[in-house]
Design an enzyme around this catalytic site. Structure first.
Site, mmCIF file in Angstrom:
data_model
loop_
_atom_site.group_PDB
_atom_site.id
_atom_site.type_symbol
_atom_site.label_atom_id
_atom_site.label_comp_id
_atom_site.label_asym_id
_atom_site.label_seq_id
_atom_site.Cartn_x
_atom_site.Cartn_y
_atom_site.Cartn_z
ATOM 1 N N ARG A 38 -21.057 51.595 8.344
ATOM 2 C CA ARG A 38 -20.725 52.160 9.665
ATOM 3 C C ARG A 38 -21.940 52.115 10.586
ATOM 4 O O ARG A 38 -21.824 52.177 11.813
ATOM 5 C CB ARG A 38 -20.196 53.602 9.512
ATOM 6 N N TYR A 66 -9.444 47.572 34.232
ATOM 7 C CA TYR A 66 -8.552 47.390 33.086
ATOM 8 C C TYR A 66 -7.898 48.762 32.802
ATOM 9 O O TYR A 66 -8.576 49.793 32.834
ATOM 10 C CB TYR A 66 -9.370 46.901 31.883
ATOM 11 N N ASP A 99 -18.326 46.072 33.298
ATOM 12 C CA ASP A 99 -17.436 45.371 32.366
ATOM 13 C C ASP A 99 -17.508 43.892 32.757
ATOM 14 O O ASP A 99 -17.040 43.502 33.827
ATOM 15 C CB ASP A 99 -16.021 45.931 32.498
ATOM 16 N N LYS A 137 -12.010 38.724 23.883
ATOM 17 C CA LYS A 137 -11.550 37.743 24.865
ATOM 18 C C LYS A 137 -12.399 36.464 24.782
ATOM 19 O O LYS A 137 -12.341 35.763 23.794
ATOM 20 C CB LYS A 137 -11.556 38.396 26.256
HETATM 21 N N1 PLP Z 1 -12.017 45.300 29.554
HETATM 22 C C1 PLP Z 1 -11.163 44.359 29.985
HETATM 23 C C2 PLP Z 1 -11.417 43.676 31.299
HETATM 24 C C3 PLP Z 1 -10.016 44.033 29.231
HETATM 25 O O1 PLP Z 1 -9.166 43.103 29.682
HETATM 26 C C4 PLP Z 1 -9.797 44.722 28.003
HETATM 27 C C5 PLP Z 1 -8.605 44.420 27.175
HETATM 28 O O2 PLP Z 1 -7.681 43.760 27.591
HETATM 29 C C6 PLP Z 1 -10.712 45.687 27.597
HETATM 30 C C7 PLP Z 1 -11.819 45.946 28.387
HETATM 31 C C8 PLP Z 1 -10.515 46.428 26.286
HETATM 32 O O3 PLP Z 1 -10.848 45.599 25.233
HETATM 33 P P1 PLP Z 1 -10.188 45.641 23.757
HETATM 34 O O4 PLP Z 1 -8.750 45.294 23.893
HETATM 35 O O5 PLP Z 1 -11.001 44.655 22.991
HETATM 36 O O6 PLP Z 1 -10.366 47.045 23.259
#
Ligand code: PLP
Length: 404
Positions: A69, A122, A194, A219
């Site tokens: 962890r 998001y 982000d 992604k």
């Molecule tokens: N940030 C963005 C721009 C996203 O599109 C996503 C998920 O679609 C996330 C954060 C969250 O990521 P995760 O699905 O890997 O937890």
């Protein structure tokens, strides 16, 4: 035990490499066996040879080879590459993008603190701030991301964090990274970006003065729709606190997904360049179809923030949205008629994926509410994959002709 990643080859000649090279060589010498692929450390724990070594492992800073962890040596290789790509001092891997975001807000904020975030992020980002952090006495002001003055006006004496995401769904709006970093620095506020849509191939927020970057590594970093992971890259003063919080909340990435992440990262530059190119060409082609009323892509000259996008991005990502003149049923028919583009959540992988944001939001809010957020029934969000661009354009034209 000595972690393999502690045994890096001595850096005799310090040279500066470009992203494609960094993605492959940033952590050369990470494994003493000479293996070019990292071993998968499929273990939950690591032994110490002496009591003193055990104590050092248990209490020392940022040590991955103690209890899994705390981290994993397989993932260490990925996080070092990500740190180099993002121009960061260090990076940390988490079990998902949301695991990264949760770790950051839990590390930096306490009850009574205030956050300034974008009105559009998001959905999970907004959800965590509104539904979870709010319960712990952390409040958020949501502002127009295209207006830096709105970020400054929202600052309160207890503001600790500003969050940006650029480009952002649904209309690929751009946030001015340097303007936000300057405002935040003036007021002693930490900034978080982000960078999932852009990736460090197209945009490196830390170079504009942002303090911490995070990713849904699920992604573009992974790139093949086969893992869930998150990554945080930051200046060194934030890392110890972030790491201790990630192990406290249990958001650590597992070894196998760490291995897949390394594999994905090695081709990141190549893939992102092709995603950029495919998306631009498809955006230009879609603009010409009579059933398409609007295309949202920061690489198009008619995008309202094209100049800003060009100033802070070197490519415009594989994400775009477009509107058709039709209702939700027409949008759904178009998706059904596409042969190469799959209807699936997620983005940033080799397959092109499409969703109707209105259909997703209709499950949780009224049509008036999602229209107020700029989402029309004819809007479609597309993650442009790595298929041949001629085939993609033909697929869209046939499907669009079919609904005419
Ligand atoms: N940030 C963005 C721009 C996203 O599109 C996503 C998920 O679609 C996330 C954060 C969250 O990521 P995760 O699905 O890997 O937890």
């Amino acid at each position: 035990m000595t972690s393999p990643s502690d045994m890096k080859k001595p850096d005799s000649k310090k040279r500066t490499f470009k992203p494609a090279t960094l993605a492959i060589h940033a952590d050369d010498g990470f494994d003493p066996s000479g293996s070019l692929a990292p071993p998968i450390y499929q273990t939950s724990t690591f032994k110490a040879d002496t009591a003193a070594e055990f104590d050092a492992m248990a209490t020392g800073a940022f040590h991955s080879a103690f209890y899994a962890r705390y981290g994993n040596p397989t993932g260490d290789h990925a996080r070092r590459i990500i740190a180099e790509l993002e121009s960061a001092d260090d990076a940390l891997l988490t079990a998902s993008g949301m695991g990264a975001f949760t770790t950051i807000v839990m590390a930096l904020l306490a009850s009574g603190d205030h956050v300034v975030a974008q009105r559009v992020h998001y959905g999970g980002t907004i959800g965590l701030l509104e539904n979870v952090m709010h319960k712990f006495g952390i409040t958020t002001s949501f502002v127009d991301q295209t207006d830096p003055a709105a970020f400054e006006a929202a600052i309160q004496p207890n503001t600790k964090l500003m969050i940006v995401e650029t480009p952002t769904n649904p209309v690929m709006a751009i946030t001015d990274l340097r303007a936000i970093a300057d405002i935040a620095q003036k007021h002693g506020v930490i900034t978080l970006a982000d960078n999932t849509f852009a990736t460090p191939i197209n945009q490196r927020p830390l170079e504009f003065g942002i303090d911490i970057v995070y990713h849904s590594a699920t992604k573009y970093f992974g790139g093949h729709h086969d893992l869930i992971a998150g990554a945080i890259a930051a200046k060194s003063q934030h890392m110890e606190k972030l790491w201790r919080t990630s192990l406290a909340v249990g958001a650590t990435l597992n070894a196998f997904d760490g291995w897949l992440l390394v594999r994905g990262l090695r081709t990141l530059k190549l893939r992102v360049d092709q995603h950029n190119s495919n998306a631009l060409q498809l955006a230009q082609a879609l603009e010409k179809h009579p059933r398409v009323t609007q295309v949202y892509y920061p690489g198009l000259e008619n995008h309202p923030q094209h100049a800003l996008a060009k100033a802070q991005m070197s490519g415009f990502s594989g994400m775009l949205s477009f509107e058709i003149d039709g209702d939700m049923a027409t949008a759904n028919r178009l998706i059904d008629d596409l042969q190469l583009v799959d209807r699936a959540a997620s983005l940033g992988g080799v397959h092109s994926l499409i969703v109707s944001p209105a259909a997703m939001l209709a499950a949780v809010m009224t049509e008036d509410d999602f229209k107020a957020r700029g989402v029309s029934t004819g809007l479609l969000r597309l993650s442009v994959g790595l298929e041949d661009i001629d085939d993609l354009i033909t697929d869209f034209y046939e499907a669009l002709d079919g609904i005419s």
